[in-house]
Design a protein around this motif. Sequence first.
Motif, short mmCIF file in Angstrom:
data_model
loop_
_atom_site.label_atom_id
_atom_site.label_comp_id
_atom_site.label_asym_id
_atom_site.label_seq_id
_atom_site.Cartn_x
_atom_site.Cartn_y
_atom_site.Cartn_z
N ILE A 59 134.67 -37.63 33.66
CA ILE A 59 135.89 -37.62 32.85
C ILE A 59 136.04 -38.98 32.17
O ILE A 59 135.97 -40.02 32.80
N GLY A 60 136.20 -38.96 30.87
CA GLY A 60 136.40 -40.18 30.10
C GLY A 60 135.11 -40.85 29.67
O GLY A 60 135.15 -41.90 29.01
N LEU A 61 133.97 -40.29 29.97
CA LEU A 61 132.70 -40.88 29.58
C LEU A 61 132.60 -40.92 28.05
O LEU A 61 132.82 -39.93 27.37
N GLY A 62 132.31 -42.08 27.50
CA GLY A 62 132.15 -42.23 26.06
C GLY A 62 133.44 -42.54 25.33
O GLY A 62 133.42 -42.74 24.12
N VAL A 63 134.56 -42.58 26.04
CA VAL A 63 135.83 -42.94 25.42
C VAL A 63 135.96 -44.46 25.52
O VAL A 63 136.19 -45.01 26.59
N ASN A 64 135.77 -45.14 24.39
CA ASN A 64 135.75 -46.60 24.40
C ASN A 64 137.08 -47.22 23.99
O ASN A 64 137.29 -48.41 24.20
N ASP A 65 137.95 -46.45 23.39
CA ASP A 65 139.24 -46.97 22.96
C ASP A 65 140.26 -46.76 24.09
O ASP A 65 140.56 -45.64 24.46
N PRO A 66 140.80 -47.85 24.64
CA PRO A 66 141.74 -47.69 25.76
C PRO A 66 143.05 -47.01 25.37
O PRO A 66 143.78 -46.54 26.23
N SER A 67 143.35 -46.96 24.08
CA SER A 67 144.60 -46.30 23.67
C SER A 67 144.45 -44.78 23.59
O SER A 67 145.45 -44.07 23.48
N ASP A 68 143.21 -44.27 23.63
CA ASP A 68 143.00 -42.82 23.62
C ASP A 68 143.37 -42.23 24.98
O ASP A 68 143.09 -42.80 26.03
N ASN A 69 143.99 -41.07 24.94
CA ASN A 69 144.31 -40.35 26.17
C ASN A 69 143.07 -39.61 26.65
O ASN A 69 142.49 -38.84 25.91
N ILE A 70 142.69 -39.89 27.86
CA ILE A 70 141.53 -39.21 28.44
C ILE A 70 141.96 -37.85 28.97
O ILE A 70 141.32 -36.84 28.69
N LEU A 71 143.04 -37.81 29.73
CA LEU A 71 143.60 -36.54 30.20
C LEU A 71 144.66 -36.11 29.20
O LEU A 71 145.70 -36.74 29.07
N THR A 72 144.38 -35.04 28.50
CA THR A 72 145.34 -34.59 27.49
C THR A 72 146.33 -33.57 28.05
O THR A 72 147.40 -33.40 27.48
N GLN A 73 145.98 -32.92 29.13
CA GLN A 73 146.90 -31.97 29.79
C GLN A 73 146.48 -31.88 31.24
O GLN A 73 145.29 -31.76 31.55
N ALA A 74 147.45 -31.92 32.11
CA ALA A 74 147.18 -31.76 33.54
C ALA A 74 148.39 -31.15 34.22
O ALA A 74 149.43 -31.78 34.31
N ASP A 75 148.26 -29.90 34.61
CA ASP A 75 149.30 -29.26 35.41
C ASP A 75 148.64 -28.34 36.43
O ASP A 75 147.43 -28.42 36.63
N SER A 76 149.40 -27.49 37.04
CA SER A 76 148.87 -26.70 38.16
C SER A 76 147.88 -25.62 37.72
O SER A 76 147.09 -25.15 38.54
N THR A 77 147.87 -25.22 36.46
CA THR A 77 146.96 -24.16 36.02
C THR A 77 146.09 -24.56 34.84
O THR A 77 145.26 -23.76 34.41
N ASP A 78 146.23 -25.76 34.33
CA ASP A 78 145.50 -26.16 33.12
C ASP A 78 145.14 -27.64 33.20
O ASP A 78 146.00 -28.47 33.49
N LEU A 79 143.88 -27.95 32.96
CA LEU A 79 143.41 -29.33 32.93
C LEU A 79 142.53 -29.51 31.70
O LEU A 79 141.57 -28.76 31.50
N ARG A 80 142.88 -30.50 30.88
CA ARG A 80 142.09 -30.82 29.69
C ARG A 80 141.78 -32.30 29.71
O ARG A 80 142.65 -33.13 29.95
N PHE A 81 140.52 -32.63 29.43
CA PHE A 81 140.12 -34.03 29.38
C PHE A 81 139.09 -34.23 28.29
O PHE A 81 138.45 -33.30 27.82
N THR A 82 138.93 -35.50 27.90
CA THR A 82 138.04 -35.86 26.82
C THR A 82 136.77 -36.46 27.40
O THR A 82 136.80 -37.22 28.37
N ILE A 83 135.64 -36.11 26.77
CA ILE A 83 134.34 -36.57 27.25
C ILE A 83 133.34 -36.53 26.11
O ILE A 83 133.45 -35.72 25.19
N ASP A 84 132.38 -37.43 26.14
CA ASP A 84 131.24 -37.38 25.22
C ASP A 84 130.07 -36.89 26.06
O ASP A 84 129.28 -37.67 26.59
N SER A 85 129.94 -35.57 26.18
CA SER A 85 128.99 -34.99 27.13
C SER A 85 127.54 -35.18 26.73
O SER A 85 126.67 -35.31 27.59
#
Length: 119
Positions: A59-85
């Motif tokens: 999670i967060g691999l390749g995100v070099n800007d600290p102002s970018d949100n790595i976790l864009t959504q996190a709740d009990s049924t939905d998780l979204r994160f940013t990655i440079d896979s």
Amino acid sequence: MQSWIALIASAVIGSLVLVSFGQFSNDAVRDLYIDTLDNAAYGQLDNTVRVIDYDFSRIGLGVNDPSDNILTQADSTDLRFTIDSDGNGALETVRYYLSTVAAAAITQNRNDRILYRVV
């Protein structure tokens, strides 16, 4: 007369032995089938756990800007994160979410849900 009784008794006993061998064979085939299905299910579960573990460890691999949100959504049924896979500099959003209980109604457990992964 005694020979006929002995012949009939031998035929009955032989038939019972053959039936028991047939039942033993059927039981062995059924157990083998169940073991094969269990191994396939656990193999699929192992692959799923490896994919989730691999994604979550990056999670967060390749995100070099600290102002970018790595976790864009996190709740009990939905998780979204940013990655440079793939390491090409383009960020992707990976989403894991659970279905409704009604979507997994085909299973015996009425509380089952399906886990989806979208890149």
